[in-house]
Write a protein that holds these residues in place. Structure first.
Motif, PDB file in Angstrom:
ATOM      1  N   LEU A  24     -32.274   9.395  65.892  1.00 28.27           N
ATOM      2  CA  LEU A  24     -31.411  10.504  65.481  1.00 28.27           C
ATOM      3  C   LEU A  24     -31.896  10.979  64.111  1.00 28.27           C
ATOM      4  O   LEU A  24     -31.922  10.205  63.149  1.00 28.27           O
ATOM      5  N   VAL A  25     -32.310  12.229  64.038  1.00 27.29           N
ATOM      6  CA  VAL A  25     -32.792  12.836  62.796  1.00 27.29           C
ATOM      7  C   VAL A  25     -31.740  13.825  62.333  1.00 27.29           C
ATOM      8  O   VAL A  25     -31.299  14.679  63.115  1.00 27.29           O
ATOM      9  N   ALA A  26     -31.312  13.731  61.075  1.00 30.97           N
ATOM     10  CA  ALA A  26     -30.225  14.594  60.612  1.00 30.97           C
ATOM     11  C   ALA A  26     -30.530  15.211  59.262  1.00 30.97           C
ATOM     12  O   ALA A  26     -31.180  14.610  58.409  1.00 30.97           O
ATOM     13  N   THR A  27     -30.025  16.418  59.086  1.00 34.41           N
ATOM     14  CA  THR A  27     -30.096  17.120  57.813  1.00 34.41           C
ATOM     15  C   THR A  27     -28.838  17.945  57.661  1.00 34.41           C
ATOM     16  O   THR A  27     -28.136  18.215  58.638  1.00 34.41           O
ATOM     17  N   GLY A  28     -28.540  18.331  56.416  1.00 30.39           N
ATOM     18  CA  GLY A  28     -27.353  19.137  56.197  1.00 30.39           C
ATOM     19  C   GLY A  28     -26.469  18.557  55.126  1.00 30.39           C
ATOM     20  O   GLY A  28     -26.865  17.643  54.384  1.00 30.39           O
ATOM     21  N   PRO A  29     -25.221  19.041  55.007  1.00 34.15           N
ATOM     22  CA  PRO A  29     -24.294  18.540  53.990  1.00 34.15           C
ATOM     23  C   PRO A  29     -24.016  17.051  54.166  1.00 34.15           C
ATOM     24  O   PRO A  29     -24.174  16.491  55.266  1.00 34.15           O
ATOM     25  N   LEU A  30     -23.560  16.413  53.100  1.00 33.68           N
ATOM     26  CA  LEU A  30     -23.341  14.967  53.111  1.00 33.68           C
ATOM     27  C   LEU A  30     -22.403  14.497  54.218  1.00 33.68           C
ATOM     28  O   LEU A  30     -22.677  13.464  54.851  1.00 33.68           O
ATOM     29  N   PRO A  31     -21.301  15.191  54.513  1.00 30.73           N
ATOM     30  CA  PRO A  31     -20.466  14.728  55.636  1.00 30.73           C
ATOM     31  C   PRO A  31     -21.224  14.693  56.963  1.00 30.73           C
ATOM     32  O   PRO A  31     -20.941  13.855  57.820  1.00 30.73           O
ATOM     33  N   VAL A  32     -22.191  15.595  57.121  1.00 31.01           N
ATOM     34  CA  VAL A  32     -22.994  15.617  58.345  1.00 31.01           C
ATOM     35  C   VAL A  32     -23.910  14.402  58.404  1.00 31.01           C
ATOM     36  O   VAL A  32     -23.933  13.661  59.395  1.00 31.01           O
ATOM     37  N   THR A  33     -24.682  14.179  57.354  1.00 28.94           N
ATOM     38  CA  THR A  33     -25.674  13.107  57.407  1.00 28.94           C
ATOM     39  C   THR A  33     -25.030  11.722  57.332  1.00 28.94           C
ATOM     40  O   THR A  33     -25.520  10.784  57.974  1.00 28.94           O
ATOM     41  N   ALA A  34     -23.935  11.586  56.581  1.00 29.63           N
ATOM     42  CA  ALA A  34     -23.236  10.294  56.560  1.00 29.63           C
ATOM     43  C   ALA A  34     -22.640  10.008  57.919  1.00 29.63           C
ATOM     44  O   ALA A  34     -22.678   8.862  58.412  1.00 29.63           O
ATOM     45  N   ASP A  59     -20.037   1.450  50.452  1.00 30.62           N
ATOM     46  CA  ASP A  59     -19.539   1.664  49.092  1.00 30.62           C
ATOM     47  C   ASP A  59     -20.285   2.761  48.341  1.00 30.62           C
ATOM     48  O   ASP A  59     -19.940   3.071  47.200  1.00 30.62           O
ATOM     49  N   ASN A  60     -21.299   3.360  48.982  1.00 33.38           N
ATOM     50  CA  ASN A  60     -22.034   4.458  48.345  1.00 33.38           C
ATOM     51  C   ASN A  60     -22.415   5.449  49.443  1.00 33.38           C
ATOM     52  O   ASN A  60     -23.441   5.303  50.104  1.00 33.38           O
ATOM     53  N   VAL A  61     -21.549   6.443  49.634  1.00 32.63           N
ATOM     54  CA  VAL A  61     -21.711   7.373  50.746  1.00 32.63           C
ATOM     55  C   VAL A  61     -23.034   8.119  50.651  1.00 32.63           C
ATOM     56  O   VAL A  61     -23.756   8.256  51.649  1.00 32.63           O
ATOM     57  N   ARG A  62     -23.371   8.604  49.464  1.00 29.09           N
ATOM     58  CA  ARG A  62     -24.591   9.404  49.314  1.00 29.09           C
ATOM     59  C   ARG A  62     -25.835   8.608  49.648  1.00 29.09           C
ATOM     60  O   ARG A  62     -26.674   9.034  50.455  1.00 29.09           O
ATOM     61  N   ASP A  63     -25.973   7.429  49.043  1.00 30.58           N
ATOM     62  CA  ASP A  63     -27.183   6.650  49.266  1.00 30.58           C
ATOM     63  C   ASP A  63     -27.243   6.101  50.683  1.00 30.58           C
ATOM     64  O   ASP A  63     -28.337   5.927  51.240  1.00 30.58           O
ATOM     65  N   TYR A  64     -26.076   5.834  51.269  1.00 31.23           N
ATOM     66  CA  TYR A  64     -26.045   5.414  52.674  1.00 31.23           C
ATOM     67  C   TYR A  64     -26.599   6.525  53.559  1.00 31.23           C
ATOM     68  O   TYR A  64     -27.436   6.281  54.441  1.00 31.23           O
ATOM     69  N   ALA A  65     -26.167   7.760  53.319  1.00 33.41           N
ATOM     70  CA  ALA A  65     -26.620   8.888  54.139  1.00 33.41           C
ATOM     71  C   ALA A  65     -28.102   9.166  53.940  1.00 33.41           C
ATOM     72  O   ALA A  65     -28.826   9.451  54.895  1.00 33.41           O
ATOM     73  N   PHE A  66     -28.557   9.064  52.682  1.00 30.65           N
ATOM     74  CA  PHE A  66     -29.949   9.392  52.389  1.00 30.65           C
ATOM     75  C   PHE A  66     -30.925   8.308  52.840  1.00 30.65           C
ATOM     76  O   PHE A  66     -32.087   8.610  53.113  1.00 30.65           O
ATOM     77  N   THR A  67     -30.506   7.078  52.910  1.00 25.87           N
ATOM     78  CA  THR A  67     -31.333   5.893  53.133  1.00 25.87           C
ATOM     79  C   THR A  67     -32.265   5.698  51.941  1.00 25.87           C
ATOM     80  O   THR A  67     -32.319   6.535  51.032  1.00 25.87           O
ATOM     81  N   ASP A  68     -33.021   4.608  51.956  1.00 19.58           N
ATOM     82  CA  ASP A  68     -33.968   4.381  50.855  1.00 19.58           C
ATOM     83  C   ASP A  68     -35.343   4.965  51.167  1.00 19.58           C
ATOM     84  O   ASP A  68     -36.285   4.803  50.397  1.00 19.58           O
ATOM     85  N   ARG A  69     -35.457   5.667  52.306  1.00 19.89           N
ATOM     86  CA  ARG A  69     -36.735   6.286  52.689  1.00 19.89           C
ATOM     87  C   ARG A  69     -36.492   7.637  53.369  1.00 19.89           C
ATOM     88  O   ARG A  69     -36.800   7.826  54.552  1.00 19.89           O
ATOM     89  N   PRO A  70     -35.919   8.594  52.634  1.00 21.02           N
ATOM     90  CA  PRO A  70     -35.662   9.908  53.232  1.00 21.02           C
ATOM     91  C   PRO A  70     -36.953  10.707  53.394  1.00 21.02           C
ATOM     92  O   PRO A  70     -37.944  10.455  52.701  1.00 21.02           O
ATOM     93  N   TRP A  71     -36.917  11.644  54.302  1.00 20.03           N
ATOM     94  CA  TRP A  71     -38.037  12.562  54.473  1.00 20.03           C
ATOM     95  C   TRP A  71     -37.762  13.847  53.712  1.00 20.03           C
ATOM     96  O   TRP A  71     -36.621  14.317  53.634  1.00 20.03           O
ATOM     97  N   ASP A 128     -22.887  11.516  40.121  1.00 20.11           N
ATOM     98  CA  ASP A 128     -22.862  12.245  41.385  1.00 20.11           C
ATOM     99  C   ASP A 128     -22.512  11.326  42.554  1.00 20.11           C
ATOM    100  O   ASP A 128     -21.749  11.705  43.451  1.00 20.11           O
ATOM    101  N   ALA A 129     -23.066  10.105  42.540  1.00 23.63           N
ATOM    102  CA  ALA A 129     -22.737   9.147  43.598  1.00 23.63           C
ATOM    103  C   ALA A 129     -21.245   8.804  43.577  1.00 23.63           C
ATOM    104  O   ALA A 129     -20.601   8.688  44.632  1.00 23.63           O
ATOM    105  N   GLN A 130     -20.680   8.653  42.378  1.00 20.84           N
ATOM    106  CA  GLN A 130     -19.252   8.371  42.254  1.00 20.84           C
ATOM    107  C   GLN A 130     -18.418   9.548  42.773  1.00 20.84           C
ATOM    108  O   GLN A 130     -17.411   9.353  43.469  1.00 20.84           O
ATOM    109  N   ILE A 131     -18.840  10.768  42.429  1.00 21.62           N
ATOM    110  CA  ILE A 131     -18.122  11.957  42.896  1.00 21.62           C
ATOM    111  C   ILE A 131     -18.163  12.044  44.423  1.00 21.62           C
ATOM    112  O   ILE A 131     -17.161  12.347  45.075  1.00 21.62           O
ATOM    113  N   ALA A 132     -19.335  11.760  44.992  1.00 17.09           N
ATOM    114  CA  ALA A 132     -19.463  11.784  46.451  1.00 17.09           C
ATOM    115  C   ALA A 132     -18.535  10.770  47.103  1.00 17.09           C
ATOM    116  O   ALA A 132     -17.917  11.045  48.142  1.00 17.09           O
ATOM    117  N   ASN A 133     -18.420   9.591  46.502  1.00 16.54           N
ATOM    118  CA  ASN A 133     -17.509   8.580  47.036  1.00 16.54           C
ATOM    119  C   ASN A 133     -16.061   9.054  46.974  1.00 16.54           C
ATOM    120  O   ASN A 133     -15.279   8.855  47.918  1.00 16.54           O
TER     121      ASN A 133
END
Length: 404
Positions: free
Chosen positions: A99-109, A186-198, A161-166
């Motif tokens: 599953l490949v996803a892009t878009g706003p944070l609610p979408v990718t998370a 516990d970190n919505v943004r980094d969870y959605a982005f992963t540690d290896r985003p494209w 920004d990560a705190q605001i996203a949470n």
């Protein structure tokens, strides 16, 4: 191999995803696209032979009715976007390999949560670098959550920004995750982005400076457009010198009120003809003189190769298409990542940028003087030859090989 590609956004989000779907199909994989149900997107994907699974509400209605920067109704829109990923997209992705996803944070998370529940591979993709954490730039402000203006430590701002996203999306996401048996994050943004985003941008037009984040830059994803230009437009182009194109894509009217008049007057002052794109701002001609032509949805790849300059809002898609065409640009950014692309156009010497979202005839005329200069055209032609066209091939092979 079966891949689901999910996005929620305007043409600049949907077309790159469709481009990857086409390339995956050419390499023998099955690809389905989950995207907004707007009629123009469905038509464009059908022309490319890509299956569209309608997901969420029509995006044009959201863009043209919500005030720029306003957070009114944001929580409900975010909840709906997340639900669409965990319901519609998850159902489509069942039995798939990725599953490949892009878009706003609610979408990718939401998409990553769906992939986690299904036990399949997930890839986060950005079509611009601005949203990816980097110590080299400030994060973009989230709707209704301005960043403190006096803070200059970019890393501190990204942490904030990560705190605001949470705060904005954490409870929403974790409630949905709990309902399908997934643990809280516990970190919505980094969870959605992963540690290896494209990062699906061209490395010349949009270079990524290495950070602790292991970003994979594939090159821009381009959907080849073989549609012929309308006969009436071709006749207009053939009838004189190359005109200047003016279009602001999916931007609502907002600060663009009266921009068509200002642009046409500025372009006429340069002795040039004009092509005006209607767009979502519903731009129109100001008189019935034969030096102007109004277009709706057209093949930008074909049109931009026949104009003297492109005046636009600075989206990733339009900037990339104009750069590939070797045409000088005047960028009038309206927000989001558009100031970044405006800066890149200036830094590369392939056009001019406008500082204000609401231009005047005089300011547009000054920018056009720069864009229409012979040295700008020469530089735009030179840079065009460096832009890669293999982004979808790189991404497709990473998926098929199970790496990246």
């Amino acid at each position: 191999m079966r891949v689901v590609l999910s996005t929620y956004g305007t043409r600049g989000s949907v077309e790159p995803i469709a481009g990857l779907a086409v390339r995956l199909r050419e390499l023998g994989a099955e690809a389905r696209v989950c995207a907004p149900p707007d009629e123009e997107f469905a038509k464009r994907l059908a022309e490319a032979g890509v299956e569209l699974v309608p997901t969420g509400a029509p995006v044009r209605q959201v863009v043209t009715t919500v005030a720029p920067g306003s957070a009114v109704g944001l929580a409900q829109r975010a909840a709906d976007l997340m639900a669409a990923q965990l319901d519609t997209v998850a159902a489509v992705a069942e039995g798939c390999d990725a599953l490949v996803a892009t878009g706003p944070l609610p979408v990718t998370a939401g998409a990553r949560s769906a992939a986690e529940k299904l036990g399949i591979r997930y890839v986060h993709v950005a079509h611009q670098p601005v949203s990816l954490p980097s110590p080299y730039r400030r994060p973009p402000a989230r709707r209704g959550q301005p960043l403190p203006p006096g803070v200059t430590d970019n890393q501190a701002l990204w942490d904030l920004d990560a705190q605001i996203a949470n705060t904005m999306f954490g409870e929403m996401l974790n409630t949905r995750r709990a309902s399908i048996g997934l643990p809280a994050v516990d970190n919505v943004r980094d969870y959605a982005f992963t540690d290896r985003p494209w990062l699906a941008t061209d490395p010349i037009l949009s270079p990524w400076q290495p950070t602790d984040l292991d970003v994979v830059q594939t090159g821009a994803w381009i959907l080849p457009d073989e549609r012929p230009l309308p006969a009436e437009l071709v006749a207009f182009l053939d009838a004189g010198d190359p005109p200047v194109y003016v279009g602001f894509g999916s931007m609502p009217l907002g600060s663009l009120k009266d921009v068509a008049r200002k642009a046409i007057e500025a372009i006429r002052a340069q002795g040039r003809r004009v092509v005006v794109a209607r767009g979502w701002a519903e731009l129109a001609l100001i008189d019935d003189q034969d030096d102007c032509f109004l277009v709706g949805e057209v093949n930008h790849q074909a049109l931009f190769g026949r104009v003297a300059a492109v005046v636009h809002h600075g989206s990733a898609g339009t900037t990339t298409t104009a750069t590939r065409a070797g045409v000088p640009q005047v960028v009038v950014p309206q927000g989001a990542d558009q100031p970044y692309w405006a800066d890149r156009v200036v830094e590369l010497g392939i056009g001019a940028a406008h500082d204000d979202t609401s231009p005047s005839t005089e300011s547009l005329s000054a920018a056009l003087t720069t864009a229409l200069a012979p040295e700008t055209r020469a530089r735009a032609t030179a840079v065009a030859g460096t832009i890669r066209t293999d982004g979808t091939t790189v991404a497709a092979k990473l998926l098929l090989d199970g790496v990246g």
